[in-house]
Write a protein that holds these residues in place. Structure first.
Motif, PDB file in Angstrom:
ATOM      1  N   LEU A 405     -20.237   4.157  10.088  1.00  0.00           N
ATOM      2  CA  LEU A 405     -21.452   3.785  10.818  1.00  0.00           C
ATOM      3  C   LEU A 405     -21.227   2.567  11.695  1.00  0.00           C
ATOM      4  CD1 LEU A 405     -24.175   4.048   8.055  1.00  0.00           C
ATOM      5  CD2 LEU A 405     -23.537   5.747   9.745  1.00  0.00           C
ATOM      6  N   SER A 406     -21.984   2.495  12.790  1.00  0.00           N
ATOM      7  CA  SER A 406     -21.940   1.297  13.608  1.00  0.00           C
ATOM      8  C   SER A 406     -22.688   0.181  12.876  1.00  0.00           C
ATOM      9  CB  SER A 406     -22.564   1.570  14.964  1.00  0.00           C
ATOM     10  OG  SER A 406     -23.880   1.979  14.794  1.00  0.00           O
ATOM     11  N   GLY A 407     -22.425  -1.063  13.276  1.00  0.00           N
ATOM     12  CA  GLY A 407     -22.965  -2.226  12.570  1.00  0.00           C
ATOM     13  C   GLY A 407     -24.473  -2.198  12.354  1.00  0.00           C
ATOM     14  N   GLY A 408     -25.214  -1.858  13.390  1.00  0.00           N
ATOM     15  CA  GLY A 408     -26.669  -1.870  13.292  1.00  0.00           C
ATOM     16  C   GLY A 408     -27.187  -0.800  12.344  1.00  0.00           C
ATOM     17  N   ASN A 409     -26.536   0.336  12.333  1.00  0.00           N
ATOM     18  CA  ASN A 409     -26.971   1.400  11.436  1.00  0.00           C
ATOM     19  C   ASN A 409     -26.602   1.090   9.996  1.00  0.00           C
ATOM     20  OD1 ASN A 409     -28.404   3.476  12.992  1.00  0.00           O
ATOM     21  ND2 ASN A 409     -26.531   3.466  14.198  1.00  0.00           N
ATOM     22  N   ALA A 410     -25.474   0.408   9.805  1.00  0.00           N
ATOM     23  CA  ALA A 410     -25.107  -0.050   8.462  1.00  0.00           C
ATOM     24  C   ALA A 410     -26.172  -1.033   7.968  1.00  0.00           C
ATOM     25  CB  ALA A 410     -23.731  -0.709   8.492  1.00  0.00           C
TER      26      ALA A 410
END
Ligand SMILES: Nc1ncnc2c1ncn2[C@@H]1O[C@H](COP(=O)(O)OP(=O)(O)O)[C@@H](O)[C@H]1O
Ligand SMILES: [Mg+2]
Length: 511
Positions: A405-410
């Motif tokens: 996952l990308s940082g924001g979704n994590a």
């Protein structure tokens, strides 16, 4: 001239199209900003430019010539270097040794390293680009901002003329951001081309010459920086108008009961230095108490103490009158304290576990997902799917691992898990760090929803704008103490800035 050009470059993961026929053009000597929501495909595109992943189809041209990179080494040899969000340095080695890793300078016709010559060569490059770095320091002893400079220096030492930076400011303090800005402008002045991915639209406006906007794997906009503004960029990224600063509902919570209280909390670090001194704080039901301060003034230690990762030397923490000082993190959670940690990968998530496992981590013994000691897989899958939908988490594969996952979704996984546990108190540290503008709006609204439901929120943030838009009251930390507590309505960023620098209206600088 376009120093970099991609022609219909495409990357597919199974059926999922992470980059869909992207045409990107970067002019020589410019600073190009790439913006887009978390999961839009920015890192994927950069990884293709850097030879880390191979395109499914499409072409890449460097200096007008088509190239096919099979590794970052090929990219570096073509003059393209990249600095990742997560650094790849060897802590026990010096700055100089890290820069030279793999290309050590040998004594004439011998297999031995010429240490003196190495230092001179590295120092010369550090001086040329005016970097504030001591090349003899050990990497384990230097700050995050300095580590990043080492990564940049590694690339400059290898003579790259195009530098790609993937969210370089997400991990930096405001001061370090300013230093990086100066360095990047200096690199541009010396003829380098820079591609920078960032979520901070203020930085985009300040630093870049042109901006490319990516949404769901496609280019949706190309603008000269001088022809745009933050609001327009946010609108293009998200595809709708974004409220850059959420509206906090007026609620009279001044008479509400205190739900969470810190009394005379003190603690020492491993060197025996007192890093928190007599902290007194009260959070009422339905109130957001913001903790402002320049990073490194005890906020991280305060967070550790209240989440059970560090013990106190003095004082009490109570939740609804019940003492919970120095409890284990699991027990603090169990008592009703939700936690959003500042370092999402170190404390908030297990990268190599699935999204599903992370959705219940820390709460896996709770009634709904566990029955007679066994995890209820179908119930958890349903919960995961509900949270993915409710929190608009962009995942290519719901069965996949968090590391994809990308940082924001994590970050949204943590937000979903903690908010769904129905806490009485929420401790939120840097809740929107490295997160895109649409997600910031979402997370801010969720925090205000909790406030409306009567949850007490302790918000620790180095973003003054975040503190100002969410808090009812603001406590400012300075050198391990609370130097002042003010009502949000009656204060200004100027007053907070002065307090953050240790200056009170009682006159003079506090020691
Ligand atoms: N190795 C992978 N396998 C499957 N999907 C991936 C992989 N790497 C990235 N993705 C997906 O591709 C999309 C784009 O990711 P990324 O380029 O990291 O986005 P950004 O950097 O814009 O936040 C995301 O939905 C992500 O989950
Ligand atoms: Mg990314």
């Amino acid at each position: 001239m376009n120093i970099i050009e991609t022609v219909n470059i495409t990357k597919k993961y199974g059926d999922f199209v992470a980059n869909d026929a992207i045409n990107l053009a970067v002019s020589e000597g410019e600073i190009k900003a790439i913006v887009g929501e978390n999961g839009a495909g920015k890192t994927t595109l950069m990884n293709m430019l850097y030879g880390l992943i191979a395109p499914t189809s499409g072409k890449l041209l460097v200096g007008g010539k088509e190239v096919k990179f099979s590794s970052p080494l090929d990219a570096i040899n073509s003059g393209l270097g990249m600095v990742h969000q997560h650094f790849k340095l060897v802590p026990s080695l010096t700055v100089c040794e890290n820069i030279l890793l793999g290309i050590e300078v040998l004594k004439n016709k011998t297999p031995f390293i010429d240490a003196k010559k190495q230092y001179e060569k590295v120092q010369a490059v550090v001086d040329k680009f005016k970097f504030d770095l001591n090349v003899r320091d050990r990497v384990e002893d230097i700050s995050i901002g300095q580590k990043q400079r080492v990564e940049i220096m590694k690339m400059l030492y290898r003579n790259v003329n195009i530098l790609i930076l993937d969210e370089p400011t997400a991990v930096l303090t405001p001061q370090e951001v300013d230093e990086l800005t100066i360095s990047l402008k200096e690199l541009k002045a010396q003829g380098k081309t820079i591609i920078i991915i960032t979520h901070k639209l203020g930085e985009v406006m300040q630093l870049s010459d042109s901006v490319t906007i990516i949404k769901r794997g496609k280019v949706v906009g190309e603008v000269k920086t001088k022809d745009t503004n933050e609001r327009k960029l946010a609108q293009m990224m998200v595809g709708r108008d974004v409220v850059l600063s959420v509206k906090k509902e007026e609620i009279d919570n001044s008479g509400n009961p205190v739900v969470y209280k810190l009394e005379n909390i003190s603690t020492k670090n491993i060197f025996g230095k007192e890093v928190l001194s007599d902290i007194n704080l009260e959070v009422k039901e339905g109130e957001v108490l913001g903790i402002a301060g320049v990073e490194g003034n005890g906020q991280s230690e305060l967070l550790k103490v209240v989440t059970g990762l560090m013990t106190t030397t003095k004082g009490n923490i109570t939740l609804n009158g019940k003492e919970i000082t120095n409890w284990w993190p699991a027990n603090i959670r169990d008592a009703g304290v939700g936690m959003i940690h500042e370092d999402r990968y170190a404390q908030g998530l297990c990268q190599n576990m699935t999204i599903k496992e992370n959705m219940i981590a820390g709460y896996h013994y709770c009634g709904d997902v566990c029955s007679r000691g066994f995890l209820r897989s179908q119930v958890i899958s349903k919960k995961r799917d509900r949270l993915i939908k409710d929190y608009d988490i962009r995942v290519a594969d719901a069965e996949g691992e968090v590391s994809q996952l990308s940082g924001g979704n994590a970050q949204k996984i943590i937000i979903a898990r903690e908010f769904d546990s129905k806490p009485k108190v929420l401790i939120a540290a840097q809740p929107t760090r490295g997160v895109d503008v649409g997600s910031i709006e979402f997370i801010h609204n969720k925090i205000l929803d909790l406030r409306k439901q009567g949850v007490g929120v302790l918000l620790i943030s180095s973003e003054l704008s975040e503190i100002m838009s969410l808090s009812d009251r603001i406590a400012v930390m300075y050198k391990g103490k609370i130097i002042g507590v003010v009502n949000q309505k009656d204060t200004s960023t100027t007053e907070l800035g002065l307090l953050m620098a240790g200056i009170t209206d009682k006159g003079g600088k506090q020691e």
